[in-house]
Design an enzyme around this catalytic site. Structure first.
Site, short mmCIF file in Angstrom:
data_model
loop_
_atom_site.label_atom_id
_atom_site.label_comp_id
_atom_site.label_asym_id
_atom_site.label_seq_id
_atom_site.Cartn_x
_atom_site.Cartn_y
_atom_site.Cartn_z
N ALA A 153 0.84 -1.21 0.00
CA ALA A 153 0.00 0.00 0.00
C ALA A 153 0.87 1.25 0.00
O ALA A 153 0.64 2.17 -0.79
CB ALA A 153 -0.95 -0.01 1.19
N LEU A 156 2.48 1.76 -3.35
CA LEU A 156 1.49 2.24 -4.31
C LEU A 156 1.26 3.73 -4.12
O LEU A 156 1.29 4.50 -5.09
CB LEU A 156 0.17 1.48 -4.14
N TYR A 157 1.02 4.17 -2.90
CA TYR A 157 0.72 5.58 -2.67
C TYR A 157 1.90 6.47 -3.04
O TYR A 157 1.72 7.55 -3.60
CB TYR A 157 0.29 5.81 -1.22
N ARG A 158 3.10 6.03 -2.76
CA ARG A 158 4.27 6.83 -3.14
C ARG A 158 4.42 6.90 -4.66
O ARG A 158 4.66 7.97 -5.21
CB ARG A 158 5.55 6.27 -2.50
N PHE A 162 1.50 10.47 -3.73
CA PHE A 162 1.01 10.92 -2.43
C PHE A 162 2.19 11.37 -1.57
O PHE A 162 3.24 10.73 -1.55
CB PHE A 162 0.24 9.81 -1.72
#
Length: 189
Positions: A153, A156-158, A162
């Site tokens: 997770a 993915l966000y990086r 994000f």
């Protein structure tokens, strides 16, 4: 002989989520590693969320029509529990940090069954969920990873751009530290 249909990314309406709620909550508790009893506590909350402004949801279905992943969110704002908790956490961070809470979409849940992870389903859920969201920003919270390497997770966000909004935040009723992450919208397709 007919071939089974391929996996399919679908938009879910409030009735769709209600019909698949048990299955969606199973995806949630499996992905988060929570005890199964957690689903019972989240059921009412998820059904309440569908009535919030800007609510939208997406899911991945396997060839048999079973839910592999789920993502949903809505327009965040004053008076909502998550907004007030993050506002509390940002109280000493200054006016620039407070701007994150203006005109944002709260990415409330994004989960993929553990046996289906690692195949890009989470990223495609994220892209589909955020496509054409009219808000200026998107915010989410995710458990901190501590001394472990960042999990899927976090990666993915990086990759999705994000950035840190608030780190090591403790939400009321949960002793674990969380990070609040955000990015501006629109989200690239």
């Amino acid at each position: 002989m007919t071939r089974a249909p391929a996996r399919q990314l679908v938009r879910l309406g409030p009735d769709d989520l209600a019909d698949r709620l048990t299955e969606a909550l199973h995806v949630y508790v499996s992905a988060m590693g929570y005890p199964p009893s957690t689903a019972r506590h989240r059921r009412t909350l998820w059904l309440e969320h569908v009535r919030r402004p800007g609510w939208r949801a997406v899911g991945w279905l396997d060839t048999a029509g079973s839910l592999l992943g789920i993502g949903y969110g809505y327009a965040g704002g004053p008076g909502q529990w998550w907004y007030e908790e993050v506002r509390r956490g940002l109280a000493t961070a200054g006016p620039e940090a407070q701007r994150w809470l203006e005109d944002y979409f709260e990415l409330t849940e994004l989960h993929v069954r553990p046996d289906a992870q690692g195949h890009g389903l989470g990223e495609s859920l994220l892209r589909a969920l955020l496509a054409d969201v009219p808000n200026a920003r998107v915010l989410l919270s995710t458990p901190e990873y501590g001394t472990d390497a960042p999990g899927r997770a976090w990666r993915l966000y990086r990759r999705a751009g994000f950035e840190d909004v608030l780190r090591r935040h403790r939400f009321t009723g949960d002793a674990r530290p969380f990070a609040v992450l955000g990015r501006t919208l629109p989200f690239p397709r």
